[in-house]
Design a protein around this motif. Structure first.
Motif, PDB file in Angstrom:
ATOM      1  N   ALA A 109      43.646  35.973  35.258  1.00  0.00           N
ATOM      2  CA  ALA A 109      43.701  36.513  36.618  1.00  0.00           C
ATOM      3  C   ALA A 109      44.507  37.808  36.656  1.00  0.00           C
ATOM      4  O   ALA A 109      45.694  37.804  36.295  1.00  0.00           O
ATOM      5  CB  ALA A 109      44.316  35.498  37.574  1.00  0.00           C
ATOM      6  N   PRO A 110      43.911  38.926  37.106  1.00  0.00           N
ATOM      7  CA  PRO A 110      44.663  40.185  37.200  1.00  0.00           C
ATOM      8  C   PRO A 110      45.563  40.244  38.434  1.00  0.00           C
ATOM      9  O   PRO A 110      46.458  41.084  38.504  1.00  0.00           O
ATOM     10  CB  PRO A 110      43.549  41.235  37.274  1.00  0.00           C
ATOM     11  N   GLU A 111      45.324  39.347  39.383  1.00  0.00           N
ATOM     12  CA  GLU A 111      46.116  39.337  40.602  1.00  0.00           C
ATOM     13  C   GLU A 111      46.112  37.941  41.202  1.00  0.00           C
ATOM     14  O   GLU A 111      45.296  37.086  40.850  1.00  0.00           O
ATOM     15  CB  GLU A 111      45.559  40.339  41.615  1.00  0.00           C
ATOM     16  N   THR A 112      47.037  37.716  42.126  1.00  0.00           N
ATOM     17  CA  THR A 112      47.139  36.423  42.800  1.00  0.00           C
ATOM     18  C   THR A 112      46.077  36.318  43.897  1.00  0.00           C
ATOM     19  O   THR A 112      45.816  37.275  44.621  1.00  0.00           O
ATOM     20  CB  THR A 112      48.538  36.247  43.404  1.00  0.00           C
ATOM     21  N   GLY A 113      45.466  35.144  44.007  1.00  0.00           N
ATOM     22  CA  GLY A 113      44.467  34.927  45.042  1.00  0.00           C
ATOM     23  C   GLY A 113      43.506  33.819  44.669  1.00  0.00           C
ATOM     24  O   GLY A 113      43.530  33.284  43.545  1.00  0.00           O
ATOM     25  N   ASP A 114      42.645  33.451  45.601  1.00  0.00           N
ATOM     26  CA  ASP A 114      41.650  32.408  45.362  1.00  0.00           C
ATOM     27  C   ASP A 114      40.436  32.977  44.614  1.00  0.00           C
ATOM     28  O   ASP A 114      40.054  34.138  44.817  1.00  0.00           O
ATOM     29  CB  ASP A 114      41.164  31.806  46.684  1.00  0.00           C
ATOM     30  N   VAL A 115      39.858  32.125  43.774  1.00  0.00           N
ATOM     31  CA  VAL A 115      38.568  32.436  43.143  1.00  0.00           C
ATOM     32  C   VAL A 115      37.650  31.242  43.362  1.00  0.00           C
ATOM     33  O   VAL A 115      38.101  30.126  43.647  1.00  0.00           O
ATOM     34  CB  VAL A 115      38.708  32.727  41.629  1.00  0.00           C
ATOM     35  N   LEU A 116      36.368  31.482  43.241  1.00  0.00           N
ATOM     36  CA  LEU A 116      35.378  30.435  43.412  1.00  0.00           C
ATOM     37  C   LEU A 116      34.676  30.157  42.094  1.00  0.00           C
ATOM     38  O   LEU A 116      34.259  31.090  41.396  1.00  0.00           O
ATOM     39  CB  LEU A 116      34.337  30.828  44.467  1.00  0.00           C
ATOM     40  N   ILE A 117      34.577  28.881  41.738  1.00  0.00           N
ATOM     41  CA  ILE A 117      33.788  28.443  40.589  1.00  0.00           C
ATOM     42  C   ILE A 117      32.441  27.984  41.110  1.00  0.00           C
ATOM     43  O   ILE A 117      32.358  27.176  42.040  1.00  0.00           O
ATOM     44  CB  ILE A 117      34.479  27.278  39.856  1.00  0.00           C
ATOM     45  N   ARG A 118      31.383  28.504  40.527  1.00  0.00           N
ATOM     46  CA  ARG A 118      30.031  28.140  40.946  1.00  0.00           C
ATOM     47  C   ARG A 118      29.247  27.651  39.742  1.00  0.00           C
ATOM     48  O   ARG A 118      29.288  28.268  38.678  1.00  0.00           O
ATOM     49  CB  ARG A 118      29.343  29.354  41.564  1.00  0.00           C
ATOM     50  N   ILE A 119      28.552  26.530  39.919  1.00  0.00           N
ATOM     51  CA  ILE A 119      27.700  26.019  38.855  1.00  0.00           C
ATOM     52  C   ILE A 119      26.295  25.830  39.390  1.00  0.00           C
ATOM     53  O   ILE A 119      26.078  25.342  40.506  1.00  0.00           O
ATOM     54  CB  ILE A 119      28.245  24.688  38.265  1.00  0.00           C
ATOM     55  N   PHE A 120      25.322  26.281  38.614  1.00  0.00           N
ATOM     56  CA  PHE A 120      23.911  26.049  38.896  1.00  0.00           C
ATOM     57  C   PHE A 120      23.214  25.877  37.553  1.00  0.00           C
ATOM     58  O   PHE A 120      23.837  26.013  36.489  1.00  0.00           O
ATOM     59  CB  PHE A 120      23.293  27.185  39.721  1.00  0.00           C
ATOM     60  N   SER A 165      31.684  29.438  51.831  1.00  0.00           N
ATOM     61  CA  SER A 165      32.540  28.893  52.896  1.00  0.00           C
ATOM     62  C   SER A 165      32.673  27.381  52.817  1.00  0.00           C
ATOM     63  O   SER A 165      33.557  26.800  53.439  1.00  0.00           O
ATOM     64  CB  SER A 165      31.967  29.277  54.259  1.00  0.00           C
ATOM     65  N   GLU A 166      31.782  26.731  52.031  1.00  0.00           N
ATOM     66  CA  GLU A 166      31.797  25.276  51.923  1.00  0.00           C
ATOM     67  C   GLU A 166      32.404  24.797  50.607  1.00  0.00           C
ATOM     68  O   GLU A 166      32.388  23.598  50.313  1.00  0.00           O
ATOM     69  CB  GLU A 166      30.366  24.740  52.014  1.00  0.00           C
ATOM     70  N   THR A 208      33.650  33.906  40.951  1.00  0.00           N
ATOM     71  CA  THR A 208      33.535  35.004  41.911  1.00  0.00           C
ATOM     72  C   THR A 208      34.803  35.110  42.732  1.00  0.00           C
ATOM     73  O   THR A 208      35.610  34.175  42.788  1.00  0.00           O
ATOM     74  CB  THR A 208      32.337  34.795  42.867  1.00  0.00           C
ATOM     75  N   ASP A 209      34.961  36.252  43.393  1.00  0.00           N
ATOM     76  CA  ASP A 209      36.020  36.353  44.392  1.00  0.00           C
ATOM     77  C   ASP A 209      35.501  35.757  45.698  1.00  0.00           C
ATOM     78  O   ASP A 209      34.317  35.384  45.802  1.00  0.00           O
ATOM     79  CB  ASP A 209      36.476  37.809  44.541  1.00  0.00           C
ATOM     80  N   PRO A 210      36.342  35.612  46.721  1.00  0.00           N
ATOM     81  CA  PRO A 210      35.886  34.979  47.971  1.00  0.00           C
ATOM     82  C   PRO A 210      34.723  35.701  48.634  1.00  0.00           C
ATOM     83  O   PRO A 210      34.009  35.104  49.451  1.00  0.00           O
ATOM     84  CB  PRO A 210      37.140  35.002  48.853  1.00  0.00           C
TER      85      PRO A 210
END
Length: 536
Positions: free
Chosen positions: A201-212, A122-123, A177-179
């Motif tokens: 992307a197989p479909e339209t929408g937001d994705v999240l990039i995460r790094i650790f 969410s952030e 990841t997805d939302p």
């Protein structure tokens, strides 16, 4: 080193330096953000220790314009719109000492600096593509998240730069990841320890990039790691991206995603530190280009015959059954060397080399790792007769893909030697000489004496040459002692040269310059020297 190619930004005259023995030395750990955009200006922070400020900035690129602020560590840089992407190497000087070289990346995309909190979905920081993200995993358990809108059919490329160029002591992982947090893709250890992720992307929408990240050296912890040194840069785009480029026989060849065909690779000339850089207009990404001797022929193929040596075979293991095969003629009694560059350049091939006599077909020798610390294959052999041979390159774990790049070097081989040092700068002391340890690598039983000398020293600095004997304590290591004799502070550059001596102890053969592997593709052969005045 031609001083005209270095940017000397004098910010202060030190008339009365403290003795080096009582003054702390300047130390530059990193610059943050570690990236700036072409055509932009910005404030940066030099992180380290600065006993006196302001300091002087030395940069290997003359196109960047620098100034310093009033507070320790405050820097300002402007990058002209016509500048090329790549790396600027920065060093700071004060009256008595200099720092090691530290990289500052230059990107063609706007730079976004990550802002906390952004650990939770969410952030997540919202990104507008294409962009370059500068961030830091500042503490244990830290992770950063970014939100990206995609359209169906978009190809998203996320490429991390941390360990390989910035020397951040981290082994990073990228997740997409997805939302709701469901993992769509994950990447690690693609560019050395740095991850790179490509997703359609197989479909339209937001994705999240995460790094650790985890520590570069594994330990018993199972938690995410972090520290002020865990800085990273992400190139993020759905457009064209240059992954790598290599010099071919007639042109520099570019490889990546969404590039025009053919991709016209622009070559930025080498500096006193950096090798040439390749990039493509209107594409994100850049790469260092290997320097090839003009007498070395290059063949871009996976099945060819070399008519002259030395030669380089260049290509990719793109499919599951791919092998690279190169043939050449050998002469009885002559020794030859075949060596692969892949892992050392940040590519994933776990190479194996096998050498065959072609008629009748017979295996002569096979080898994988060149040494315990070099995972690229190498083999040396002496021809038993005049014949044609074939060297076959394979991946030991049957790996393949668009980044499985190799450069196979083949040449006649004679005994040789190499010199190396562990630092790119040396600071003299008013109390005595500075000791410079030079490692000597004698290849294939090189048994001549080697005279090792410091060349091009600034006025007021002296150094006696030393001899590396073929056997004994000096065969693998010698120590040069640099002494300041002047009444003024000393600053300049120098090189370390080894000359093989003949039976009469006179130079009569090979000469080699000492090098520091600043990065795998960045050998530095000119070193910085700084020292205070000698007290009367």
């Amino acid at each position: 080193m031609p001083q005209s190619r270095m940017l000397w930004l004098a910010t202060m005259v030190f008339a009365c330096p403290w003795p080096a023995s009582v003054q702390a030395q300047v130390k530059l750990d990193r610059i943050f953000p570690p990236v700036v955009a072409v055509g932009a200006a910005g404030d940066l922070t030099a992180e380290g220790e600065f006993p006196s400020w302001p300091a002087e900035i030395i940069c290997d690129r003359t196109d960047l314009e620098w100034s310093v602020g009033d507070k320790p560590g405050q820097l300002h840089v402007r990058v002209p719109a016509e500048s090329a992407p790549g790396v600027a190497w920065i060093r700071l000087h004060d009256a008595t000492a200099a720092t090691s070289l530290v990289p500052l990346l230059v990107s063609t995309a706007p730079v976004t600096v990550e802002h906390e909190p952004n650990d939770r979905r969410s952030e997540a920081n919202a990104l507008t593509l294409p962009c370059t993200v500068a961030g830091r995993l500042a503490k244990r358990g830290d992770s950063d998240a970014f939100r990206v809108p995609l359209k169906q059919g978009d190809r998203l490329v996320v490429s991390a730069t941390a360990h390989q160029v910035l020397r951040s002591p981290m082994d990073a992982v990228l997740q997409l990841t997805d939302p709701q947090g469901n993992v769509l893709a994950q990447s690690d250890d693609v560019r050395g320890l740095d991850p790179q992720l490509v997703y359609e992307a197989p479909e339209t929408g937001d994705v999240l990039i995460r790094i650790f990240a985890f520590p570069e050296t594994p330990n018993s912890t199972i938690d995410f790691s972090g520290s002020p040194s865990f800085v990273y840069v992400l190139d993020v785009t759905t457009g064209a991206f240059l992954d790598h480029a290599v010099p071919g026989q007639d042109a520099v060849l570019g490889f990546g995603y969404g590039l025009p065909s053919p991709a016209k690779v622009v070559v930025q000339p080498a500096t006193d530190v950096s090798p040439p850089v390749g990039f493509v207009h209107d594409a994100l990404g850049w790469c260092w280009l290997p320097v090839t001797d003009e007498q070395t022929s290059t063949i871009v193929s996976q099945d060819a015959k070399f008519t002259t040596l030395p030669a380089i075979g260049l290509g990719h293991l793109s499919g599951p059954d791919d092998l690279a095969r190169f043939r050449f003629e050998v002469r009885k009694g002559q020794t030859y060397r075949a060596a692969v560059d892949s892992r050392a350049m940040g590519y994933p091939i776990d190479s194996n080399l096998s050498l065959y006599e072609t008629s009748p077909r017979r295996l002569i020798v096979s080898n994988d790792d060149a040494s315990r610390s070099n995972f690229d294959a190498e083999l040396k052999f002496t021809a038993e007769k005049d014949s044609e041979v074939e060297v076959v390159l394979s991946d030991r774990v049957a790996g393949f893909g668009p980044r499985h790049l190799y450069r196979l070097h083949i040449a006649e081989f004679e005994p040789d030697f190499r010199l190396s040092v562990a630092e790119d700068h040396f600071n003299l002391s008013a109390d005595g000489p500075a000791a410079v340890t030079v490692s000597v690598d004698r290849d294939r039983g090189f048994d001549a004496m080697i005279r090792v000398s410091a060349m091009g020293l600034p006025d007021g600095v002296t150094c006696e040459s030393v001899i590396s004997e073929a056997k004994g304590d000096t065969a693998k290591k010698v120590t040069l002692k640099l002494m300041s004799t002047g009444k003024k502070p000393r600053r300049g550059s120098f090189q370390i040269v080894g000359a093989a001596l003949n039976g009469e102890k006179q130079p009569g053969g090979l000469e080699r310059k000492a090098a520091l592997a600043l990065r795998p593709a960045v050998p530095v052969k000119t070193f910085s020297l700084t020292g205070p005045a000698v007290p009367e």
